[in-house]
Design a protein around this motif. Structure first.
Motif, short mmCIF file in Angstrom:
data_model
loop_
_atom_site.label_atom_id
_atom_site.label_comp_id
_atom_site.label_asym_id
_atom_site.label_seq_id
_atom_site.Cartn_x
_atom_site.Cartn_y
_atom_site.Cartn_z
N CYS A 130 -97.73 -100.58 -21.49
CA CYS A 130 -98.14 -101.14 -20.22
C CYS A 130 -99.98 -100.48 -20.33
CB CYS A 130 -98.05 -99.93 -18.63
SG CYS A 130 -99.22 -100.07 -17.75
N HIS A 131 -100.02 -98.97 -21.19
CA HIS A 131 -100.92 -98.89 -21.89
C HIS A 131 -101.43 -99.66 -23.44
CE1 HIS A 131 -104.00 -96.06 -22.96
NE2 HIS A 131 -104.41 -95.79 -24.33
N ALA A 132 -100.86 -100.03 -23.94
CA ALA A 132 -101.06 -101.15 -25.14
C ALA A 132 -101.69 -102.37 -24.83
CB ALA A 132 -100.11 -101.02 -25.93
N GLU A 133 -101.41 -103.12 -23.76
CA GLU A 133 -101.56 -103.85 -22.74
C GLU A 133 -102.89 -103.76 -22.10
OE1 GLU A 133 -98.94 -105.22 -20.49
OE2 GLU A 133 -96.93 -105.78 -21.77
N GLY A 143 -96.66 -94.10 -11.13
CA GLY A 143 -96.55 -93.33 -11.96
C GLY A 143 -95.77 -93.72 -13.66
N GLU A 144 -95.46 -95.47 -13.43
CA GLU A 144 -94.92 -95.78 -14.26
C GLU A 144 -95.89 -96.25 -15.85
OE1 GLU A 144 -93.49 -99.16 -12.36
OE2 GLU A 144 -91.81 -97.49 -11.06
N VAL A 145 -96.63 -95.50 -16.40
CA VAL A 145 -97.96 -96.29 -17.19
C VAL A 145 -96.58 -95.52 -18.77
CG1 VAL A 145 -99.74 -96.11 -18.23
CG2 VAL A 145 -99.66 -96.11 -16.28
N THR A 169 -107.73 -95.60 -14.46
CA THR A 169 -107.21 -95.10 -13.79
C THR A 169 -107.66 -93.96 -12.89
OG1 THR A 169 -106.38 -95.10 -16.40
CG2 THR A 169 -105.41 -93.14 -14.92
N ALA A 170 -108.85 -93.68 -12.81
CA ALA A 170 -109.59 -92.44 -12.04
C ALA A 170 -109.72 -93.83 -10.34
CB ALA A 170 -110.48 -92.39 -11.97
#
Length: 180
Positions: A131-134, A125-127, A148-149
């Protein structure tokens, strides 16, 4: 002993019997037999997980690395054990499997390390935006949804396995977190 019984073919409707068997191993698996206590849920999960395997946008190697990382994070022996076998089948070395088992992604290439860090951030639960940009620098939105799924689904499956206290199939013994 598992906390729920292992269903067999006589316990489920005829149209669900094949769902108790692994298509890769061509035999019943405890994970499917336990969920088989609710055949409709088993059918839905098998369909969902099948889609994750074929529609995630990941290679077989990437998919198995993600699943192994999630299993290692949750210290889920059953899921880890099953996917060590699958990972080997798609060409992942025992050295890479062992590295994932100890959370050491340095031996993987940078793209794979980023993939696993993102998958673990999902499970934890740390996105965040960084992190998303990477991960977005490597994958399109469709694959990010797939990653993610997979991370979320295998984390949830591990929780079910733990809740049911599933044992490895009787003819196997745990590979260990370092299967070399």
């Amino acid at each position: 002993m598992a906390r729920v019984p292992y269903a067999d073919a006589s316990d489920v409707p005829d149209e669900h019997e094949d769902l108790l068997r692994s298509s890769l191993q061509d035999r019943p698996l405890h994970v499917y037999e336990s969920i088989g206590n609710n055949p409709a849920v088993l059918a839905g999960l098998r369909s969902f997980f099948g889609s994750l395997w074929t529609d995630s946008g990941l290679t077989d190697r990437e998919r198995e690395l993600v699943i192994l990382a999630v299993a290692a994070e949750g210290r889920n022996r059953y899921e880890w054990h099953q996917h060590v076998n699958i990972a080997r089948g798609v060409g992942i070395s025992d050295g890479d499997i062992a590295a994932v088992g100890r959370g050491d992604h340095a031996s993987l290439d940078d793209d794979e390390a980023t993939l696993l860090e993102y998958a673990l951030a999902v499970v934890r639960g740390e996105v965040d935006a960084i992190c998303h940009a990477e991960i977005a620098a490597q994958y399109g939105d469709d694959a990010i949804v797939g990653i993610t799924a997979i991370a979320g689904a295998y984390g949830a499956l591990g929780q079910m396995i733990d809740a049911f206290d599933l044992e490895l199939e009787g003819d196997t013994s745990f590979h260990g977190w370092d299967p070399r």
